[in-house]
Design an enzyme around this catalytic site. Structure first.
Site, PDB file in Angstrom:
ATOM      1  N   LYS A   1       0.862  -1.188   0.000  1.00 43.38           N
ATOM      2  CA  LYS A   1       0.000   0.000   0.000  1.00 43.38           C
ATOM      3  C   LYS A   1       0.896   1.235   0.000  1.00 43.38           C
ATOM      4  O   LYS A   1       1.777   1.366   0.863  1.00 43.38           O
ATOM      5  CB  LYS A   1      -0.861  -0.043   1.266  1.00 43.38           C
ATOM      6  CG  LYS A   1      -2.197   0.616   1.177  1.00 43.38           C
ATOM      7  CD  LYS A   1      -2.970   0.269   2.459  1.00 43.38           C
ATOM      8  CE  LYS A   1      -4.283   0.955   2.547  1.00 43.38           C
ATOM      9  NZ  LYS A   1      -4.891   0.740   3.867  1.00 43.38           N
TER      10      LYS A   1
HETATM   11  O1  G3P Z   1      -7.938   1.648   5.468  1.00 38.37           O
HETATM   12  C1  G3P Z   1      -8.043   2.908   6.006  1.00 38.37           C
HETATM   13  C2  G3P Z   1      -9.377   3.551   5.982  1.00 38.37           C
HETATM   14  O2  G3P Z   1     -10.386   2.617   5.923  1.00 38.37           O
HETATM   15  C3  G3P Z   1      -9.501   4.612   7.026  1.00 38.37           C
HETATM   16  O3  G3P Z   1     -10.712   4.684   7.672  1.00 38.37           O
HETATM   17  O4  G3P Z   1     -12.196   5.388   9.512  1.00 38.37           O
HETATM   18  O5  G3P Z   1      -9.763   6.017   9.564  1.00 38.37           O
HETATM   19  O6  G3P Z   1     -11.315   7.092   7.943  1.00 38.37           O
HETATM   20  P1  G3P Z   1     -11.006   5.861   8.717  1.00 38.37           P
END
Ligand code: G3P
Length: 221
Positions: free
Chosen positions: A83
């Site tokens: 990633k």
């Molecule tokens: O994989 C990372 C992504 O899903 C982040 O999610 O909830 O931190 O915005 P969030």
């Protein structure tokens, strides 16, 4: 639509994998930090539990560091996807790693143009963060519609991996658009499993069964 779990928590990964729900895992430095321990051990363990793609993220911000880290991350398992962030160096790393047969997930996508450029660089996945867009008053699901239309217009093989999902309605919306993958926090997957009528229905079945048993104490299935 494939379901990935967005976590580095081994118990959650085992729990949902045992139900046959998981096609892959996504992690990031924040999720690794939340679990603590030695990230290398956690990453290796995840690649062993899960058969599908496991995204492991670089922390370098410049090209050569990303390449070094990406190649090290690949050694943690045969199913590793590297990633990289949506930056000029990230796309340069995406191009090189992809050309060497290493699958890449370009993360932190917030616009259709970023998704288009990541696809051009050879990404296997693009990760648009829909919840974070909703948080700032933009429509995250609308972005998924745009990317889907663009990728379909030009037959890009890059898959849309919908990330930053906050609730089950995001999942239904992503599935209706035809997104390739959703990556879900364990709490969202838990909510998707449940419905109050399922709970009430099961309680009623069991209480009726107890009534039947009261009249026939030896009854069994
Ligand atoms: O994989 C990372 C992504 O899903 C982040 O999610 O909830 O931190 O915005 P969030």
């Amino acid at each position: 639509m494939k379901i990935f779990l967005d976590t580095a928590n081994l118990n959650s990964i085992k729990k949902f994998n045992d139900m046959g729900l998981l096609d892959g895992i996504t992690t990031n430095p924040s999720l690794m930090s939340k679990e603590g321990g030695n990230p290398k051990d956690v990453m290796e363990e995840i690649t062993k539990i899960i058969k599908g793609d496991v995204s492991l993220e670089v922390v370098s911000t410049e090209y050569s560091g990303m390449i070094d880290e990406g190649k090290r991350l690949c050694k943690y398992g045969d199913n590793v996807v590297v990633k990289v962030p949506m930056t000029p160096d990230g796309l340069k790393a995406c191009k090189l790693l992809s050309s060497e047969g290493i699958p890449v997930n370009v993360t932190l996508i917030f616009s259709a143009n970023q998704a288009l450029l990541a696809a051009k660089s050879g990404a296997k996945y693009v990760s648009p963060f829909i919840g974070r867009l909703d948080d700032v008053g933009q429509d995250g699901i609308h972005l998924i519609k745009e990317i889907k239309e663009i990728f379909s217009n030009y037959d890009f093989e890059t898959q849309i991996l919908v990330a930053s999902i906050r609730h089950p309605v995001h999942v239904v919306d992503a599935a209706k658009i035809g997104a390739d993958v959703v990556t879900l926090p364990p709490a969202v997957l838990d909510k998707m499993l449940q419905h109050p009528l399922t709970k009430i229905g099961l309680e009623n079945f069991l209480s009726d069964w107890e009534k039947l048993k009261a009249g026939n104490p030896n009854v069994k299935i």
